[in-house]
Design a protein around this motif. Sequence first.
Motif, PDB file in Angstrom:
ATOM      1  N   TRP A   1     -20.367  15.396 -19.089  1.00  0.00           N
ATOM      2  CA  TRP A   1     -19.940  14.107 -19.622  1.00  0.00           C
ATOM      3  C   TRP A   1     -20.889  12.971 -19.222  1.00  0.00           C
ATOM      4  CZ3 TRP A   1     -17.523  17.161 -16.064  1.00  0.00           C
ATOM      5  CH2 TRP A   1     -17.515  16.716 -14.741  1.00  0.00           C
TER       6      TRP A   1
ATOM      7  N   ASP B   1     -17.627  24.687 -22.030  1.00  0.00           N
ATOM      8  CA  ASP B   1     -16.321  24.477 -21.414  1.00  0.00           C
ATOM      9  C   ASP B   1     -16.091  25.601 -20.417  1.00  0.00           C
ATOM     10  OD1 ASP B   1     -13.771  23.179 -21.034  1.00  0.00           O
ATOM     11  OD2 ASP B   1     -13.928  22.504 -23.121  1.00  0.00           O
TER      12      ASP B   1
ATOM     13  N   ASP C   1     -11.533  17.380 -16.585  1.00  0.00           N
ATOM     14  CA  ASP C   1     -12.776  16.612 -16.714  1.00  0.00           C
ATOM     15  C   ASP C   1     -13.069  16.233 -18.158  1.00  0.00           C
ATOM     16  OD1 ASP C   1     -13.480  16.640 -13.974  1.00  0.00           O
ATOM     17  OD2 ASP C   1     -14.205  18.695 -14.187  1.00  0.00           O
ATOM     18  N   MET C   2     -12.875  17.194 -19.062  1.00  0.00           N
ATOM     19  CA  MET C   2     -13.244  16.980 -20.454  1.00  0.00           C
ATOM     20  C   MET C   2     -12.653  18.106 -21.298  1.00  0.00           C
ATOM     21  SD  MET C   2     -17.183  18.342 -20.575  1.00  0.00           S
ATOM     22  CE  MET C   2     -17.451  20.111 -20.825  1.00  0.00           C
TER      23      MET C   2
ATOM     24  N   SER D   1     -13.944  20.371 -24.773  1.00  0.00           N
ATOM     25  CA  SER D   1     -14.995  20.586 -25.758  1.00  0.00           C
ATOM     26  C   SER D   1     -14.757  21.838 -26.586  1.00  0.00           C
ATOM     27  CB  SER D   1     -16.362  20.677 -25.082  1.00  0.00           C
ATOM     28  OG  SER D   1     -17.387  20.900 -26.024  1.00  0.00           O
TER      29      SER D   1
ATOM     30  N   ARG E   1     -14.722   9.623 -26.651  1.00  0.00           N
ATOM     31  CA  ARG E   1     -15.336  10.687 -27.454  1.00  0.00           C
ATOM     32  C   ARG E   1     -16.852  10.553 -27.403  1.00  0.00           C
ATOM     33  NH1 ARG E   1     -13.742  12.735 -33.552  1.00  0.00           N
ATOM     34  NH2 ARG E   1     -15.537  14.113 -33.859  1.00  0.00           N
TER      35      ARG E   1
ATOM     36  N   ARG F   1     -17.629  16.416 -27.259  1.00  0.00           N
ATOM     37  CA  ARG F   1     -16.483  16.522 -26.365  1.00  0.00           C
ATOM     38  C   ARG F   1     -15.714  15.210 -26.353  1.00  0.00           C
ATOM     39  NH1 ARG F   1     -21.140  15.745 -23.625  1.00  0.00           N
ATOM     40  NH2 ARG F   1     -21.514  17.992 -23.475  1.00  0.00           N
TER      41      ARG F   1
ATOM     42  N   ILE G   1     -13.877  13.035 -23.147  1.00  0.00           N
ATOM     43  CA  ILE G   1     -13.854  13.089 -21.684  1.00  0.00           C
ATOM     44  C   ILE G   1     -12.584  12.451 -21.142  1.00  0.00           C
ATOM     45  CG2 ILE G   1     -16.358  13.094 -21.607  1.00  0.00           C
ATOM     46  CD1 ILE G   1     -16.265  10.175 -20.643  1.00  0.00           C
TER      47      ILE G   1
ATOM     48  N   HIS H   1     -13.216   9.771 -15.822  1.00  0.00           N
ATOM     49  CA  HIS H   1     -14.672   9.810 -15.957  1.00  0.00           C
ATOM     50  C   HIS H   1     -15.152   8.681 -16.857  1.00  0.00           C
ATOM     51  CE1 HIS H   1     -15.213  13.357 -13.617  1.00  0.00           C
ATOM     52  NE2 HIS H   1     -14.548  14.147 -14.435  1.00  0.00           N
TER      53      HIS H   1
ATOM     54  N   TYR I   1      -4.732  10.629 -23.219  1.00  0.00           N
ATOM     55  CA  TYR I   1      -5.626  11.791 -23.219  1.00  0.00           C
ATOM     56  C   TYR I   1      -4.821  13.056 -22.928  1.00  0.00           C
ATOM     57  CZ  TYR I   1      -9.289  14.939 -21.341  1.00  0.00           C
ATOM     58  OH  TYR I   1     -10.100  16.015 -21.076  1.00  0.00           O
TER      59      TYR I   1
END
Length: 387
Positions: free
Chosen positions: A141, A153, A172-173, A175, A215, A220, A222, A226, A344
């Motif tokens: 990210w 990922d 974390d994210m 993807s 985005r 991905r 995030i 982050h 999120y």
Amino acid sequence: MLNRRSFLGGVSAAALAVPALGSLPAHAALRRAAPTLPLTIVNSTGNFDNASISVYVVGTNLDTGEQSRVTPDGQLVPVSPSDNGSDGFADYSIPLQGSGDTQLTLPSMSGRIYFALGDKLKFKVVTDGEGKPALQYPAGWVSSDPNYRVLHDTVEFTFKADGMYCNTTMVDMFSVPLAINLQGSQDQTTGTVPAGGRDRILAGVTENAGFEQLRQEDLRVIAPGHGLDLGAFAGDYYDSYIDEVWSKYQSTQLRIGLDDGRTFTGQVSGDNFTFDGGVQAIARPSTRDVLFCDGALAAPNDGVTGPVAAILGAAFNRSTLLDAAEQPGTDPAAFYKNQVTNHYSKVMHANTEDGKAYGFAFDDVANFASYIQDNAPTSIKVTLTPW
């Protein structure tokens, strides 16, 4: 239940207190002694052929504590600075078979299974403060990270004598959609994102005010924590909600119940949330503390303050503290209802088949994480699901 923060140790963030695992019947003890576990990789993306996908299994040797990687033939090998090539990076990739499913062997260890699509990941072996080899993991990210442009990922796991503990993670994210199937004393699957879910997640997160910059193109989306550190998310996002919680519990008691039947009662006094039962006072958290479940909401591995902090952190992320003075909440229909919430995580849960996801570090509170375990595992399968 072992959770991602405790079983990953140095790979993940701070540890979180968890109940001890119960004793196993004799037949399970015999089965759990096996040092390896069959791992099947299934490519069902529909967008990438097997030749475009690489697998990496990296983590910690549980016997020696050495940071290690798994070879294509299933050997657990310590990482070494000599693994870095002329470009400065170590190629630990395991290719998928030319067609069909790929069969690998997973040794006893704690770590991550990474998947890279379209290009390889760049790991780097460095020397830590004690002079020991250490592995730098992708921070995809971050735009300056060499893996930023790589679709990738991961799933997280610990496989040891008493069982297999694993999860898909969006902490974390997010993807690449991944699903885990664990066979053993049960047949369990988690993390499945229905076809089209990836697009819905990337679009859905950024439809919420304040989340628009999370985005990163089509690569991905995030996590907001982050995003905050990168200047893409407001550092005061949760502040108004935190103020309302602090105001409410100056005159109202919060009751927190643990799975083992213990209960703790707390109330706000000044800048601290104070509880009975030997719980350390919890200071007023910042937005960053809430999103990372850290700082004021860090959970020590003490079996007392840790579980209370975890439940409080989950209630902040799910925005249930103003609606219920008893926590943790167990009805997902009551989560994420406040305008100020972790949208999120909300979108992640809305786009998995079982409604479970690891949208934040304490998402395992009340068992809403995409986490499964088996004390007598016979095989594990990870599927890259259709986009």
